[in-house]
Enzyme design. Structure first.
Site: not given
Ligand code: KIV
Length: 265
Positions: A45-46, A116, A183
């Protein structure tokens, strides 16, 4: 090469073989990373920050995650594709979590979902694994908790927080997760958790002892100017290549040197 499954992740941990993970959000990147031999592609979701331009990951919707997951799956032959569950798609109740995780598998084509949280989200992880949806956990600096954390800060530096993270990791494993992302936590704590768990740990800003590593593809290619955390290693300056190519094209068109005979009929 045989397509990767969650069983390969477990086998790799047992064999001491490091697991490689990168994010991907579209077809061309998925193809390139898959062909390069990546083990796991994470549709993170990044994408909210690095693709959609939001300030954080909170606005990302299920529809956006499904759209990007489908594109990544179409470009992938060998890697395991894991899709993130966006904020509020699993926190309200287990029924919504099952429905939304099911959509990422059925409509998106992912082989696993990531969510998460630690002990507080363990019942949700158990509810998903009970209907055969593989779950990757994610603890430590969890970006969806940005407001609780007061920003993106390293977690688990104090003893009480570290003990909570150890308990969270244990709860995620006991709930049936197939792997866990650690993380933004001290390397020594990540090493302890990695030694204690039977499922693989995938680190991001969590030191070298984790069973695997994940980074955001835009960060390692130098495509994200807004934010560059200490744990990111930049392998290329693709922003400069794009910008120079665009400037050369603009120049050619303005000068009337493109299209030339070679590019005309
Ligand atoms: O959303 C994401 O890209 C992530 C990773 C950086 C672990 O959760």
């Amino acid at each position: 090469m045989k397509p990767k499954t969650i069983l390969d992740l477990q086998r790799m941990k047992s064999a001491g073989e490091k697991i490689t993970v990168l994010t991907a959000y579209d077809y061309p990147f998925a193809r390139l990373l898959d062909q390069a031999g990546i083990d796991v592609l994470l549709v993170g979701d990044s994408l909210g920050s690095v693709v959609a331009g939001y300030d954080n990951t909170l606005p990302v919707t299920m529809e956006e995650m499904i759209y990007h997951t489908r594109a990544v799956v179409r470009g992938t032959t060998n890697a395991l594709v894991v899709a993130d569950m966006p904020f509020m798609s699993y926190q309200v109740d287990c029924a919504a979590a099952r429905r939304n995780a099911g959509r990422l598998i059925k409509e998106g084509g992912a082989q696993a979902v990531k969510l998460e949280g630690g002990a507080t989200i363990a019942a949700t992880i158990a509810a998903l694994t009970a209907i055969d949806i593989p779950v990757v956990g994610h603890i430590g600096l969890t970006p969806q908790s940005i407001h609780r954390m007061g920003g993106y800060r390293v977690q688990g530096r104090e003893d009480v927080q570290a003990a909570q993270l150890r308990a969270d990791a244990r709860a995620v494993e006991d709930a049936g997760a197939c792997a866990i992302v650690l993380e933004g936590i001290p390397a020594a704590l990540a090493a302890e958790i990695t030694a204690e768990l039977t499922i693989p740990t995938i680190g991001i800003g969590a030191g070298v002892a984790c069973d695997g590593q994940v980074l955001v593809i835009h960060d390692i290619l130098g495509l994200c100017e807004k934010y560059s955390p200490k744990f990111v290693k930049r392998y290329a300056d693709v922003a400069a290549v794009i910008s120079e190519s665009a400037q050369a094209y603009i120049n050619d068109v303005k000068q009337g040197t493109f299209p030339d005979d070679e590019h005309s009929f």
